[in-house]
Design an enzyme around this catalytic site. Structure first.
Site, PDB file in Angstrom:
ATOM      1  N   HIS A  78     -13.396  -4.578 -11.694  1.00  0.00           N
ATOM      2  CA  HIS A  78     -13.766  -5.296 -10.470  1.00  0.00           C
ATOM      3  C   HIS A  78     -12.510  -5.647  -9.691  1.00  0.00           C
ATOM      4  CE1 HIS A  78     -16.041  -7.948  -7.871  1.00  0.00           C
ATOM      5  NE2 HIS A  78     -15.153  -8.909  -8.096  1.00  0.00           N
ATOM      6  N   ASP A  86     -17.582  32.655  -5.006  1.00  0.00           N
ATOM      7  CA  ASP A  86     -18.585  32.894  -3.947  1.00  0.00           C
ATOM      8  C   ASP A  86     -19.257  34.257  -4.068  1.00  0.00           C
ATOM      9  OD1 ASP A  86     -17.722  30.493  -2.977  1.00  0.00           O
ATOM     10  OD2 ASP A  86     -17.224  31.209  -0.963  1.00  0.00           O
ATOM     11  N   GLY A 142     -25.188  22.453   8.831  1.00  0.00           N
ATOM     12  CA  GLY A 142     -24.964  22.473   7.385  1.00  0.00           C
ATOM     13  C   GLY A 142     -23.629  21.842   7.051  1.00  0.00           C
ATOM     14  N   VAL A 181      -9.496  31.084   1.168  1.00  0.00           N
ATOM     15  CA  VAL A 181     -10.107  30.313   2.261  1.00  0.00           C
ATOM     16  C   VAL A 181      -9.927  28.820   2.016  1.00  0.00           C
ATOM     17  CG1 VAL A 181     -12.313  29.722   3.346  1.00  0.00           C
ATOM     18  CG2 VAL A 181     -11.779  32.102   2.846  1.00  0.00           C
ATOM     19  N   ALA A 195     -15.648  25.585  -4.275  1.00  0.00           N
ATOM     20  CA  ALA A 195     -14.357  25.905  -4.891  1.00  0.00           C
ATOM     21  C   ALA A 195     -14.319  25.532  -6.372  1.00  0.00           C
ATOM     22  CB  ALA A 195     -13.242  25.184  -4.142  1.00  0.00           C
TER      23      ALA A 195
HETATM   24  P1  NAI Z   1     -24.900  26.061   5.456  1.00  0.00           P
HETATM   25  O1  NAI Z   1     -25.736  27.028   4.724  1.00  0.00           O
HETATM   26  O2  NAI Z   1     -24.458  24.794   4.802  1.00  0.00           O
HETATM   27  O3  NAI Z   1     -25.670  25.622   6.814  1.00  0.00           O
HETATM   28  C1  NAI Z   1     -26.064  26.554   7.805  1.00  0.00           C
HETATM   29  C2  NAI Z   1     -27.153  25.929   8.698  1.00  0.00           C
HETATM   30  O4  NAI Z   1     -27.302  26.747   9.854  1.00  0.00           O
HETATM   31  C3  NAI Z   1     -28.522  25.873   8.041  1.00  0.00           C
HETATM   32  O5  NAI Z   1     -28.970  24.534   8.058  1.00  0.00           O
HETATM   33  C4  NAI Z   1     -29.387  26.781   8.927  1.00  0.00           C
HETATM   34  O6  NAI Z   1     -30.706  26.313   9.083  1.00  0.00           O
HETATM   35  C5  NAI Z   1     -28.655  26.728  10.265  1.00  0.00           C
HETATM   36  N1  NAI Z   1     -28.899  27.892  11.156  1.00  0.00           N
HETATM   37  C6  NAI Z   1     -28.904  29.206  10.808  1.00  0.00           C
HETATM   38  N2  NAI Z   1     -29.106  29.984  11.922  1.00  0.00           N
HETATM   39  C7  NAI Z   1     -29.218  29.144  12.989  1.00  0.00           C
HETATM   40  C8  NAI Z   1     -29.421  29.325  14.399  1.00  0.00           C
HETATM   41  N3  NAI Z   1     -29.533  30.544  14.970  1.00  0.00           N
HETATM   42  N4  NAI Z   1     -29.480  28.226  15.209  1.00  0.00           N
HETATM   43  C9  NAI Z   1     -29.359  26.992  14.665  1.00  0.00           C
HETATM   44  N5  NAI Z   1     -29.175  26.756  13.323  1.00  0.00           N
HETATM   45  C10 NAI Z   1     -29.085  27.815  12.491  1.00  0.00           C
HETATM   46  O7  NAI Z   1     -23.656  26.922   5.998  1.00  0.00           O
HETATM   47  P2  NAI Z   1     -22.170  26.525   6.376  1.00  0.00           P
HETATM   48  O8  NAI Z   1     -22.113  25.155   6.955  1.00  0.00           O
HETATM   49  O9  NAI Z   1     -21.686  27.649   7.212  1.00  0.00           O
HETATM   50  O10 NAI Z   1     -21.403  26.500   4.991  1.00  0.00           O
HETATM   51  C11 NAI Z   1     -21.356  27.676   4.162  1.00  0.00           C
HETATM   52  C12 NAI Z   1     -21.077  27.311   2.728  1.00  0.00           C
HETATM   53  O11 NAI Z   1     -19.725  26.908   2.588  1.00  0.00           O
HETATM   54  C13 NAI Z   1     -21.903  26.139   2.226  1.00  0.00           C
HETATM   55  O12 NAI Z   1     -23.139  26.536   1.705  1.00  0.00           O
HETATM   56  C14 NAI Z   1     -21.027  25.571   1.153  1.00  0.00           C
HETATM   57  O13 NAI Z   1     -21.336  26.175  -0.066  1.00  0.00           O
HETATM   58  C15 NAI Z   1     -19.598  25.952   1.538  1.00  0.00           C
HETATM   59  N6  NAI Z   1     -18.855  24.783   1.996  1.00  0.00           N
HETATM   60  C16 NAI Z   1     -18.639  23.730   1.170  1.00  0.00           C
HETATM   61  C17 NAI Z   1     -17.966  22.605   1.612  1.00  0.00           C
HETATM   62  C18 NAI Z   1     -17.755  21.460   0.681  1.00  0.00           C
HETATM   63  O14 NAI Z   1     -17.879  21.633  -0.517  1.00  0.00           O
HETATM   64  N7  NAI Z   1     -17.457  20.271   1.181  1.00  0.00           N
HETATM   65  C19 NAI Z   1     -17.473  22.500   2.969  1.00  0.00           C
HETATM   66  C20 NAI Z   1     -17.743  23.644   3.743  1.00  0.00           C
HETATM   67  C21 NAI Z   1     -18.401  24.734   3.262  1.00  0.00           C
END
Ligand code: NAI
Length: 482
Positions: free
Chosen positions: A443, A311, A181, A40, A319
């Site tokens: 700097h 994961d 999120g 992914v 990652a």
């Molecule tokens: P997330 O867990 O970060 O956020 C999901 C959000 O959806 C939560 O705030 C929750 O309250 C909300 N939610 C749930 N059901 C809902 C509803 N019916 N209506 C409205 N809001 C609702 O999940 P996300 O963004 O899908 O990411 C998954 C994982 O992927 C992350 O936890 C992270 O570990 C990983 N990831 C990491 C990244 C990075 O390192 N930059 C980038 C993208 C993903």
């Protein structure tokens, strides 16, 4: 039947790193992957999203060129070319991983793997053949998948997961993002820069709730508002229907049921581990209540020659955590005394501006019984930040007031992702505020803010003024000779 020392299932950043490390340590290794080498992260996650974020960031910056005396005409978005460029970035990396497999003598098989027993794996190969293989050790690195919610089944047309959202061409006029999120904010932010009208529905009372420092989140929330992204908090998406050419999303708020019209819906409400696959339960692999495979500090499952990483083996689903675990599992298999003993896993959210953090927040440190000292330094007082036109945000350091040992660092601002590694090293090494403050930082650079935030936590920053505190004189600002 082919036999191997190590069989890795899944070629994402957990699996491919585990395979390379195991091969480096002299093991005969096979990797089985059902979709694409790189998983992914490389194919439809971290890497393509960063390419899209970069393109959107550049496009936005070009619109403000006149501020610094430059002008350009005909700044256009050619989404087909952007998508092609993004794919070229992905291809370079995935081809690189395949090349590394070959160079390290790793066999890679495209196909779906299922355990027939704790000793043997059945492969339904992509070329249509079936094969049974046997390995002395297995490393399960089969990752996670997006969670679906009732009323919003992924169909790739109206309701998208992050995978489809990253390939959107043309950019939709109106997008509803369900879930404020990591993923929703990264994708929602860049699509809004390409001209999409974005509404984020978040069920909680704040964005990125419980994930990072609240002050950092506030900076991002303000910027989203400034850029016209409509963030609705306390808004739980319930379902949608087609009304003419529009999609009408229904949401529950404290004011009652509301509706928002859009052209596409992106659902990013979290990911779930792929522990319900590969016959893991059939062979007796233990899984916890959240569906994560249970592992010990050596990353062994309850069946000791089967390891699980990334994961599928627990939070955080990042990652770099998967890759670290891949190295540890490979080393354990090679007989080394390795264990997962890192203190904290740094995390970055590629919003605008970026948020990066490692270690404890003020609240977490206080809950753990620390008397906390904090120091904060703003980007606006850093010469480099001003000269690259990205001067919003701050670096915040959380330390133990008694010992000055650094407990956490939270950064919101330009290149936060590239600033956090110094903090991660500091925390792993048990560094104090004096260690960071006494280290000469070149700097003019952004990392000078780390040095200044450490000074600020001790009450003596150079480039901002803090009102004197009574105990300041008692806090040494240089490191003791040692
Ligand atoms: P997330 O867990 O970060 O956020 C999901 C959000 O959806 C939560 O705030 C929750 O309250 C909300 N939610 C749930 N059901 C809902 C509803 N019916 N209506 C409205 N809001 C609702 O999940 P996300 O963004 O899908 O990411 C998954 C994982 O992927 C992350 O936890 C992270 O570990 C990983 N990831 C990491 C990244 C990075 O390192 N930059 C980038 C993208 C993903």
């Amino acid at each position: 039947m082919k036999t191997f020392d190590v069989c890795v299932i899944g070629a994402g950043p957990g699996g491919y790193v585990a395979a390379i490390k195991a091969a480096q340590l002299g093991k005969k290794v096979v990797v089985v992957e059902r979709e694409k080498i790189g998983g992914v992260c490389l194919n439809c996650g971290c890497i393509p999203s960063k390419a899209m974020i970069t393109a959107a960031h550049m496009f936005e910056k070009m619109s403000s060129l006149s501020e610094i005396g430059l002008s350009a005409s005909n700044i256009n978005v050619d989404m087909t070319k952007i998508q092609n460029w993004k794919e070229s970035v992905v291809n370079k990396l995935t081809t690189g991983v395949s090349g590394l497999f070959k160079m390290n003598g790793i066999e890679s098989i495209m196909g779906e793997a299922n355990f027939v027993s704790a000793q043997e794996l059945e492969l339904n190969c992509s070329n249509g053949e079936k094969e049974i293989i046997k390995a002395s050790n297995y490393i399960i690195a089969n990752g996670s998948r997006p969670i679906e919610i009732p009323g919003f089944n992924f169909d790739g047309k109206n309701v998208l997961s992050s995978t489809e959202a990253l390939t959107l061409n043309p950019t939709p006029k109106r997008l509803v993002v369900i879930g404020g999120g990591y993923i929703g904010l990264e994708i929602g932010s860049y699509l809004s820069k390409f001209g999409c009208e974005v509404t984020v529905l978040e069920a909680n009372s704040s964005l990125l709730s419980g994930v990072v420092d609240t002050d950092c989140v506030n900076v991002v929330a303000r910027k989203l508002k400034k850029k016209g992204v409509n963030v609705m908090l306390g808004a739980k998406a319930k379902g949608y229907k087609k009304v003419g050419n529009d999609l009408q999303v229904e949401l529950q708020t404290e004011k009652g049921i509301q509706t928002v019209l859009c052209d596409k819906i992106l659902v990013t409400v979290g990911r779930k581990p792929n522990s319900d696959q590969m016959n893991l339960s059939k062979i007796g692999i233990k899984v916890d209540q959240k569906g994560f495979v249970v592992v010990n500090k050596q990353l062994r499952t309850n069946i000791s020659h089967i390891f699980a990483i990334g994961d599928v083996a627990g939070q955080p689903m990042l990652a770099h955590k998967a890759s670290r675990e891949g190295i540890i599992a490979a080393e354990v298999i090679a007989g080394k005394n390795a264990i997962a003993d890192y203190k904290f896993v740094p995390a970055v959210i590629f919003t605008d501006p970026e948020i990066a953090s490692v270690g404890l927040t003020v609240e977490e440190a206080t809950q753990k019984g620390f008397e906390v000292a904090t120091g904060q330094f703003p980007y606006a007082a850093n010469g480099r930040a001003l000269s690259v036109m990205d001067a919003e945000g701050f670096v915040k350091i959380v330390a133990d007031k008694k010992t000055n040992v650094v407990l956490g660092v939270h950064i919101v601002g330009y290149e936060a992702s590239n600033l956090i590694s110094e903090a991660a090293l500091a925390i792993e090494m048990g560094a104090t505020l004096q260690d960071i403050a006494s280290t000469i930082h070149p700097h003019p650079t952004l990392p000078e803010m780390m040095m200044e935030a450490a000074e600020a936590a001790m009450g003596h920053p150079i480039h901002i003024f803090l009102r004197p505190k009574t105990d300041r004189a008692a806090r040494p600002t240089t490191r003791n000779a040692h």
